[in-house]
Write a protein that holds these residues in place. Sequence first.
Motif, PDB file in Angstrom:
ATOM      1  N   LEU A  45      15.465  11.388   1.145  1.00 26.86           N
ATOM      2  CA  LEU A  45      14.029  11.667   1.176  1.00 26.86           C
ATOM      3  C   LEU A  45      13.440  11.386  -0.199  1.00 26.86           C
ATOM      4  O   LEU A  45      13.939  11.862  -1.206  1.00 26.86           O
ATOM      5  CB  LEU A  45      13.780  13.134   1.557  1.00 26.86           C
ATOM      6  N   ARG A  46      12.380  10.601  -0.224  1.00 25.30           N
ATOM      7  CA  ARG A  46      11.784  10.219  -1.504  1.00 25.30           C
ATOM      8  C   ARG A  46      10.265  10.416  -1.441  1.00 25.30           C
ATOM      9  O   ARG A  46       9.666  10.252  -0.380  1.00 25.30           O
ATOM     10  CB  ARG A  46      12.039   8.740  -1.781  1.00 25.30           C
ATOM     11  N   GLU A  47       9.684  10.721  -2.573  1.00 24.56           N
ATOM     12  CA  GLU A  47       8.232  10.668  -2.682  1.00 24.56           C
ATOM     13  C   GLU A  47       7.803   9.201  -2.543  1.00 24.56           C
ATOM     14  O   GLU A  47       8.534   8.288  -2.919  1.00 24.56           O
ATOM     15  CB  GLU A  47       7.808  11.232  -4.044  1.00 24.56           C
ATOM     16  N   SER A  48       6.633   8.981  -1.983  1.00 27.42           N
ATOM     17  CA  SER A  48       6.178   7.608  -1.752  1.00 27.42           C
ATOM     18  C   SER A  48       5.750   6.960  -3.063  1.00 27.42           C
ATOM     19  O   SER A  48       5.449   7.648  -4.031  1.00 27.42           O
ATOM     20  CB  SER A  48       5.002   7.623  -0.784  1.00 27.42           C
ATOM     21  N   PRO A  49       5.690   5.613  -3.081  1.00 27.39           N
ATOM     22  CA  PRO A  49       5.274   4.925  -4.303  1.00 27.39           C
ATOM     23  C   PRO A  49       3.802   5.208  -4.649  1.00 27.39           C
ATOM     24  O   PRO A  49       3.033   5.707  -3.826  1.00 27.39           O
ATOM     25  CB  PRO A  49       5.489   3.451  -3.972  1.00 27.39           C
ATOM     26  N   ALA A  50       3.445   4.832  -5.866  1.00 27.33           N
ATOM     27  CA  ALA A  50       2.124   5.175  -6.394  1.00 27.33           C
ATOM     28  C   ALA A  50       0.995   4.620  -5.531  1.00 27.33           C
ATOM     29  O   ALA A  50      -0.042   5.270  -5.357  1.00 27.33           O
ATOM     30  CB  ALA A  50       1.997   4.661  -7.823  1.00 27.33           C
ATOM     31  N   ILE A  51       1.215   3.439  -4.970  1.00 36.30           N
ATOM     32  CA  ILE A  51       0.110   2.815  -4.226  1.00 36.30           C
ATOM     33  C   ILE A  51      -0.197   3.592  -2.956  1.00 36.30           C
ATOM     34  O   ILE A  51      -1.280   3.502  -2.399  1.00 36.30           O
ATOM     35  CB  ILE A  51       0.432   1.333  -3.927  1.00 36.30           C
ATOM     36  N   ILE A  52       0.774   4.377  -2.491  1.00 42.98           N
ATOM     37  CA  ILE A  52       0.530   5.234  -1.333  1.00 42.98           C
ATOM     38  C   ILE A  52      -0.051   6.565  -1.785  1.00 42.98           C
ATOM     39  O   ILE A  52      -0.940   7.126  -1.128  1.00 42.98           O
ATOM     40  CB  ILE A  52       1.847   5.423  -0.536  1.00 42.98           C
ATOM     41  N   VAL A  53       0.423   7.065  -2.912  1.00 39.32           N
ATOM     42  CA  VAL A  53      -0.015   8.388  -3.359  1.00 39.32           C
ATOM     43  C   VAL A  53      -1.432   8.346  -3.926  1.00 39.32           C
ATOM     44  O   VAL A  53      -2.212   9.279  -3.728  1.00 39.32           O
ATOM     45  CB  VAL A  53       0.978   8.952  -4.396  1.00 39.32           C
ATOM     46  N   PHE A  54      -1.773   7.244  -4.591  1.00 40.72           N
ATOM     47  CA  PHE A  54      -3.095   7.177  -5.213  1.00 40.72           C
ATOM     48  C   PHE A  54      -4.244   7.407  -4.222  1.00 40.72           C
ATOM     49  O   PHE A  54      -5.107   8.265  -4.452  1.00 40.72           O
ATOM     50  CB  PHE A  54      -3.257   5.835  -5.952  1.00 40.72           C
ATOM     51  N   PRO A  55      -4.280   6.699  -3.077  1.00 37.68           N
ATOM     52  CA  PRO A  55      -5.363   6.983  -2.118  1.00 37.68           C
ATOM     53  C   PRO A  55      -5.357   8.437  -1.654  1.00 37.68           C
ATOM     54  O   PRO A  55      -6.423   9.032  -1.445  1.00 37.68           O
ATOM     55  CB  PRO A  55      -5.070   6.036  -0.957  1.00 37.68           C
ATOM     56  N   LEU A  56      -4.145   9.003  -1.526  1.00 37.38           N
ATOM     57  CA  LEU A  56      -4.057  10.401  -1.100  1.00 37.38           C
ATOM     58  C   LEU A  56      -4.758  11.308  -2.103  1.00 37.38           C
ATOM     59  O   LEU A  56      -5.510  12.217  -1.729  1.00 37.38           O
ATOM     60  CB  LEU A  56      -2.597  10.822  -0.983  1.00 37.38           C
ATOM     61  N   ILE A  57      -4.517  11.035  -3.378  1.00 41.56           N
ATOM     62  CA  ILE A  57      -5.100  11.900  -4.409  1.00 41.56           C
ATOM     63  C   ILE A  57      -6.626  11.775  -4.398  1.00 41.56           C
ATOM     64  O   ILE A  57      -7.348  12.777  -4.443  1.00 41.56           O
ATOM     65  CB  ILE A  57      -4.514  11.534  -5.793  1.00 41.56           C
ATOM     66  N   VAL A  58      -7.103  10.525  -4.301  1.00 40.33           N
ATOM     67  CA  VAL A  58      -8.561  10.331  -4.291  1.00 40.33           C
ATOM     68  C   VAL A  58      -9.172  11.052  -3.098  1.00 40.33           C
ATOM     69  O   VAL A  58     -10.178  11.772  -3.224  1.00 40.33           O
ATOM     70  CB  VAL A  58      -8.901   8.829  -4.254  1.00 40.33           C
ATOM     71  N   LEU A  59      -8.543  10.881  -1.926  1.00 39.42           N
ATOM     72  CA  LEU A  59      -9.104  11.503  -0.721  1.00 39.42           C
ATOM     73  C   LEU A  59      -9.012  13.025  -0.791  1.00 39.42           C
ATOM     74  O   LEU A  59      -9.926  13.732  -0.348  1.00 39.42           O
ATOM     75  CB  LEU A  59      -8.392  10.979   0.524  1.00 39.42           C
ATOM     76  N   ALA A  60      -7.934  13.538  -1.355  1.00 36.51           N
ATOM     77  CA  ALA A  60      -7.809  14.987  -1.499  1.00 36.51           C
ATOM     78  C   ALA A  60      -8.896  15.506  -2.440  1.00 36.51           C
ATOM     79  O   ALA A  60      -9.520  16.555  -2.187  1.00 36.51           O
ATOM     80  CB  ALA A  60      -6.433  15.345  -2.047  1.00 36.51           C
ATOM     81  N   PHE A  61      -9.138  14.752  -3.504  1.00 32.75           N
ATOM     82  CA  PHE A  61     -10.197  15.117  -4.445  1.00 32.75           C
ATOM     83  C   PHE A  61     -11.543  15.162  -3.720  1.00 32.75           C
ATOM     84  O   PHE A  61     -12.312  16.128  -3.850  1.00 32.75           O
ATOM     85  CB  PHE A  61     -10.202  14.089  -5.578  1.00 32.75           C
ATOM     86  N   LEU A  62     -11.805  14.138  -2.910  1.00 32.63           N
ATOM     87  CA  LEU A  62     -13.066  14.111  -2.166  1.00 32.63           C
ATOM     88  C   LEU A  62     -13.130  15.253  -1.156  1.00 32.63           C
ATOM     89  O   LEU A  62     -14.186  15.850  -0.942  1.00 32.63           O
ATOM     90  CB  LEU A  62     -13.230  12.766  -1.451  1.00 32.63           C
ATOM     91  N   SER A  63     -11.989  15.565  -0.522  1.00 30.90           N
ATOM     92  CA  SER A  63     -11.979  16.673   0.435  1.00 30.90           C
ATOM     93  C   SER A  63     -12.278  17.981  -0.270  1.00 30.90           C
ATOM     94  O   SER A  63     -12.843  18.911   0.315  1.00 30.90           O
ATOM     95  CB  SER A  63     -10.618  16.802   1.109  1.00 30.90           C
ATOM     96  N   ALA A  64     -11.879  18.051  -1.528  1.00 32.86           N
ATOM     97  CA  ALA A  64     -12.096  19.294  -2.257  1.00 32.86           C
ATOM     98  C   ALA A  64     -13.543  19.441  -2.693  1.00 32.86           C
ATOM     99  O   ALA A  64     -14.131  20.521  -2.561  1.00 32.86           O
ATOM    100  CB  ALA A  64     -11.166  19.340  -3.471  1.00 32.86           C
ATOM    101  N   ILE A  65     -14.114  18.357  -3.199  1.00 29.49           N
ATOM    102  CA  ILE A  65     -15.459  18.507  -3.767  1.00 29.49           C
ATOM    103  C   ILE A  65     -16.553  17.902  -2.897  1.00 29.49           C
ATOM    104  O   ILE A  65     -17.740  18.106  -3.155  1.00 29.49           O
ATOM    105  CB  ILE A  65     -15.551  17.860  -5.162  1.00 29.49           C
ATOM    106  N   GLY A  66     -16.160  17.165  -1.853  1.00 26.95           N
ATOM    107  CA  GLY A  66     -17.154  16.444  -1.056  1.00 26.95           C
ATOM    108  C   GLY A  66     -18.221  17.334  -0.469  1.00 26.95           C
ATOM    109  O   GLY A  66     -19.336  16.894  -0.188  1.00 26.95           O
ATOM    110  N   GLY A  67     -17.902  18.589  -0.256  1.00 28.86           N
ATOM    111  CA  GLY A  67     -18.857  19.480   0.392  1.00 28.86           C
ATOM    112  C   GLY A  67     -20.035  19.858  -0.476  1.00 28.86           C
ATOM    113  O   GLY A  67     -21.064  20.298   0.040  1.00 28.86           O
ATOM    114  N   PHE A  68     -19.896  19.657  -1.772  1.00 33.71           N
ATOM    115  CA  PHE A  68     -20.959  20.136  -2.660  1.00 33.71           C
ATOM    116  C   PHE A  68     -22.250  19.338  -2.533  1.00 33.71           C
ATOM    117  O   PHE A  68     -23.303  19.784  -3.002  1.00 33.71           O
ATOM    118  CB  PHE A  68     -20.474  20.135  -4.115  1.00 33.71           C
ATOM    119  N   ILE A  69     -22.169  18.149  -1.916  1.00 31.88           N
ATOM    120  CA  ILE A  69     -23.419  17.397  -1.735  1.00 31.88           C
ATOM    121  C   ILE A  69     -24.265  18.014  -0.630  1.00 31.88           C
ATOM    122  O   ILE A  69     -25.430  17.690  -0.498  1.00 31.88           O
ATOM    123  CB  ILE A  69     -23.158  15.906  -1.409  1.00 31.88           C
TER     124      ILE A  69
END
Lengths: 662, 100
Positions: free
Chosen positions: A473-497
Motif C-alpha cells: 500500500l502506497r500513498e499516491s504520487p504528487a500529481i494525484i494528491v495535488f488536486p485532492l489538496i486543492v479540492l479539499a481546500f476549496l471544500s473547506a473554505i468554499g462556503g464563505f462566499i
Amino acid sequence: MFDNVWLIPLFPLLGFLINGLCGRVIREERVIGAIGSLAVFGSFVLSAATLGNLLSLPAGERVHNVTLFTWISSGTFRADAAFLIDPLSCVMLMVITGVGFLIHLYSIGYMHGEEGFFRFFAYLNLFTFAMLILVMGNNLLIMFVGWEGVGLCSYLLIGYYYQKKSACDAGKKAFIMNRVGDFGFLLGIFTLFWYLGQSHGIWTIQFTELARHADILPTGGVVTIITLFLFLGATGKSAQIPLLTWLPDAMEGPTPVSALIHAATMVTAGVYMIARMNFLFVRAPETMLTVALVGCATALFAATIGTAQNDIKRVLAYSTVSQLGYMFLAMGIGAFSAGIFHLVTHAFFKACLFLGSGAVIHSMHHALHHALSQADPQDMRNMGGLKSHMPRTYWTFFIATVAIAGIPPFAGFFSKDEILWRAFANPLHGNLNYLLWGCGALAALLTAFYMFRLLFMTFHGDCRITPEAKAHLRESPAIIVFPLIVLAFLSAIGGFIGMPRLFGVANLFEEFLEPVFSRSAEYIKVGHALELHNPLLEWEMMGASVGVAVIGIAIAFSMYVQSKTLPERFVAAFPLLYRVVFNKWYLDEIYDLLIVNPCKATARFLWKGFDVVVVDGVVNGAATLLMGASRMLKNTQTGYVHNYALSMAIGVVVIVACYIFR
Amino acid sequence: MPALHDYLIVAAILFAIGAVGVLTRRNAIVIFMSIELMLNAVNLTFVAFSRYLGNIDGQIFVLFVMTVAACEAAVGLALMIAFYKNRESIDVEKMNLLKW
C-alpha cells in the motif's frame, strides 16, 4: 469586452482534435496529458478573466449576448450560434473549467499506463467542450447541442473499458435513460416555442428574449406542461426519480470520469437548466411542487440506499444522487441561488471524495495485484486502516466528508443549511414545508451517517487485506494528491462566499446571482405570502441541521468504530429492511418488470411477428413473383441462333408487309 | 440483253434460298454458305442497279461486301474448326453452352 468568450470552448475542442486524431502517433503520455490539461487550463484562465470582467460591471449590466453567427434561419425560426455571459453561466464556467482542470491533472497520474490513454483525454476534452457549450449557449437549441454532447461523452467514458460487458451495459443504460429525458426536454422546447409563437407572435428560443417576455405567460396551464417536460429532461440528466438508476451503474467508468461527469458537472446540467428557465418554472406552481417533492424524495431515497452499499464508488454515486436531490429541492422552492450554491460546493467536495476514492482504489489495486489477490479493490470490506498508509489522501478525504456531512464552517454546511432553511421558510408550498424540511433533514442525517461509515470503513480500524498486500500500500504520487489538496481546500473554505445574512455578513454568492433570479423572486413575492423572517427560528433550524449531522456521525461512529458487531446485529434484527435497502429497493428489478421486459417483449414481437413475417414477407414475395415470371419468360430465350434468325426474318417480313399494305 | 427486273428476280430468288438455308440447316458450314449466297444476291442487285443508273458507287460497294465476306469466312471457319476440335461436330444445335 466579451468578444473572446468563444475561445473558452475552443480550447478543449482543439485538445480533443489533437489528442483524438494524433494521440496514437504522439503516444508519449506526458505530452497527451499536458495537451489535455492545458486546454482546460486555458479555458479556466479565460473564464476567470470573464468573471473578472463581469464583476467590474455594475450589477444591472451583467448580461451579455455574444453572437458568433446565425446558425439556423428558417421563416420565423432563428437560432444563432451565440453565447450568454451572465453571473449564472459564469459560475458554471468557473466550476467546469476549474474542477475540470484539476481532474484532468489527476487523470494524468490515475490513467498512467492504461491502454488508450489518448482516447481518455480526447473524450474528457470533448466532454468539457460540450459542457461549456451547454452552459454558455444563449438559446435552447445551443443548450440542447451541449446537452446531447455531454450525454454522448458520458456514454463513451462509462464504456471506456469496452472489453468489459458490464461497462458496455452501463454505458448503454445511461445513454438510453438519458434519451428518455432528452425526449421530454425536446418536447418542452417545442411546446414553448410553438405556444409563444402561436398565441403571442413571439418566435424565439433565446433565453434573454424569453425572460423579457415572461410576463405575458399565464400561470399554470400550458406553462405547467412545458415545465414538466423540461423537468423530465432534467431528471434524466441529473439522475432523479424516476430516471436515477443509470448513475450508480455509471461507476463502471474510470474514477476521474465519475468525479468530473457523474458528480461535479454533467449531472448538474438539469439543475442548471431549471435555474436558467427559472422565469418559466415560477409560473408553474404545480411543477415547482413536483420538482421539490421529487428532489426531496430522491435525496431521501438515494441516501437510504447509500447506507447499505459496500462498493466505495457506489456509496458516492448514491450520495451524488441524494445531493442532486437537494439541489432540485432548492429549485422547487424557488431558492435558485441556494441550489446553484450547493451545486458549486458539491462540485468541490464530491470531486474531492471521488478523486480520493480513486486514489484509494488505485492503491488497493496495486497492493492486491502485487499480492496476487483476487479481492475487489473497490469493496470497503477489504479496506480499513488506510489512514496510516495514505495520510494525505485521508486528510483531504476527511475534510470533504466533513463538508458533505454539513459541519460548520465547511462548504457543505452553508449550502445545505440554506436549502433546508429555505425549504422550511419558503411561502410556495403551504404546509408541505414541514414535510420538505423533514425529509431534507432526515436525508442530511443519513448523509452524515453513510459518509462517515465510508470514512471509518475505509481509513479507520484494522486493515482487512493480507499482510503481503498491505506491504504494497502506497500513498499516491504528487500529481494525484495535488488536486485532492486543492479540492479539499476549496471544500473547506468554499462556503464563505455564500454565508447566510444571519451572520451579519453579505451573502456574496446570492448577490452575484441576484440579477438572474431577481424577477422570479419578485414574482414569487407578489403571488404568495411573505417569506418567513424569524432570526431566532433560523438560528434554531441551523442548530437542528448541525444536530442531525452530528447524530449521523455519532451513529456511524458507534456502529463502525466502537462496536464492530453492531452492524451485523442490526442486519440480523432487520433482515428484510436490510435486504431491501441493500438491493436498492429493488428499483432495477421493478423497472425490468414494468418497463424493460415489456419493451423487450414488444421488440421481440415486432421482430418475430412483424419484421420476419410482414416486412420480410413483402420483400421475399416480390422476389418470388419476379422469379416465377422470369421462369415463364425464359422459354422464349431458346439459345438457338435459328430461332432468333427466324424471328428476325419474320419481323422483317411483317415490317415490309406493313409498309407495303398500309 | 436482259432487263433490270430479270436481275432483281434472280437476286431475290438467290436471297430467299440463302435465307431459308440459314433458317433451316443445322450444319454450320451450310449456314455459312447460305449467308454467302444472301450476300451475293445483294451484290447482284448492287451491280444491276449500278449498271442501270450509270453510277459506279454500287460496284465499289460490292468490292467492300466481298472483302467483308472474305474476312467473315476466315473468322467463321476458324471458329468452326475450334468448335469441331471440342465437340467433334459442327451442329449449331450443340452450341448451347450459354443457354439457361
